[in-house]
Design a protein around this motif. Structure first.
Motif, PDB file in Angstrom:
ATOM      1  N   UNK A  29       8.175 -19.697  29.433  1.00  0.00           N
ATOM      2  CA  UNK A  29       7.442 -19.021  28.368  1.00  0.00           C
ATOM      3  C   UNK A  29       6.020 -18.709  28.824  1.00  0.00           C
ATOM      4  N   UNK A  30       5.495 -17.573  28.401  1.00  0.00           N
ATOM      5  CA  UNK A  30       4.071 -17.334  28.649  1.00  0.00           C
ATOM      6  C   UNK A  30       3.253 -18.438  27.967  1.00  0.00           C
ATOM      7  N   UNK A  31       2.154 -18.827  28.605  1.00  0.00           N
ATOM      8  CA  UNK A  31       1.362 -19.930  28.081  1.00  0.00           C
ATOM      9  C   UNK A  31       0.904 -19.690  26.650  1.00  0.00           C
ATOM     10  N   UNK A  32       0.526 -18.465  26.334  1.00  0.00           N
ATOM     11  CA  UNK A  32       0.042 -18.175  24.978  1.00  0.00           C
ATOM     12  C   UNK A  32       1.152 -18.372  23.948  1.00  0.00           C
ATOM     13  N   UNK A  33       2.381 -17.980  24.292  1.00  0.00           N
ATOM     14  CA  UNK A  33       3.504 -18.164  23.369  1.00  0.00           C
ATOM     15  C   UNK A  33       3.860 -19.639  23.234  1.00  0.00           C
ATOM     16  N   UNK A  34       3.850 -20.374  24.342  1.00  0.00           N
ATOM     17  CA  UNK A  34       4.135 -21.807  24.289  1.00  0.00           C
ATOM     18  C   UNK A  34       3.110 -22.526  23.417  1.00  0.00           C
ATOM     19  N   UNK A  35       1.838 -22.164  23.558  1.00  0.00           N
ATOM     20  CA  UNK A  35       0.786 -22.785  22.744  1.00  0.00           C
ATOM     21  C   UNK A  35       0.976 -22.448  21.272  1.00  0.00           C
ATOM     22  N   UNK A  36       1.363 -21.208  20.988  1.00  0.00           N
ATOM     23  CA  UNK A  36       1.603 -20.803  19.599  1.00  0.00           C
ATOM     24  C   UNK A  36       2.761 -21.581  18.991  1.00  0.00           C
ATOM     25  N   UNK A  37       3.833 -21.763  19.762  1.00  0.00           N
ATOM     26  CA  UNK A  37       4.981 -22.519  19.257  1.00  0.00           C
ATOM     27  C   UNK A  37       4.622 -23.979  19.000  1.00  0.00           C
ATOM     28  N   UNK A  38       3.799 -24.561  19.861  1.00  0.00           N
ATOM     29  CA  UNK A  38       3.337 -25.932  19.637  1.00  0.00           C
ATOM     30  C   UNK A  38       2.527 -26.002  18.349  1.00  0.00           C
ATOM     31  N   UNK A  39       1.652 -25.022  18.149  1.00  0.00           N
ATOM     32  CA  UNK A  39       0.831 -24.996  16.927  1.00  0.00           C
ATOM     33  C   UNK A  39       1.703 -24.823  15.682  1.00  0.00           C
TER      34      UNK A  39
END
Length: 98
Positions: A29-39
């Motif tokens: 996953x792109x880092x920005x998408x992974x961070x969004x999913x974590x949030x």
């Protein structure tokens, strides 16, 4: 032999490590998408504790987004709300009343 006598630590750890490797190599996953999913996961967890019905509503929205995007990714035609639910047992049109 009961469940308490079976040590699953080794095999379970091996399986989790395997899944982690497969997941990382299959489609990173792109880092920005992974961070969004974590949030999103954190927000859903917090909302579940405070306002469970709101969390349930949010999960429904996420399910619809995932279904739509998944169909787009594989090139499947869009579904109508009725077609997507009537194939499930018990989700068909209501039976006629006598």
């Amino acid at each position: 032999m009961c469940e308490a006598d079976v040590d699953l630590g080794g095999p379970l750890a091996d399986w989790n490590a395997h899944l982690s490797l497969v997941r990382d190599k299959a489609a990173p996953l792109p880092e920005s998408l992974a961070a969004l999913l974590v949030e999103v996961a954190e927000q859903l967890t917090a909302t579940t504790a405070d306002v469970p019905l709101a969390a349930l509503r949010a999960v429904g929205v996420l399910e619809r987004i995932a279904a739509r995007v998944g169909r787009e990714v594989v090139g499947a035609p869009p579904r109508t709300e009725f077609r997507s639910r009537w194939w499930l047992p018990g989700w068909g049109p209501p039976a006629p009343r006598p």
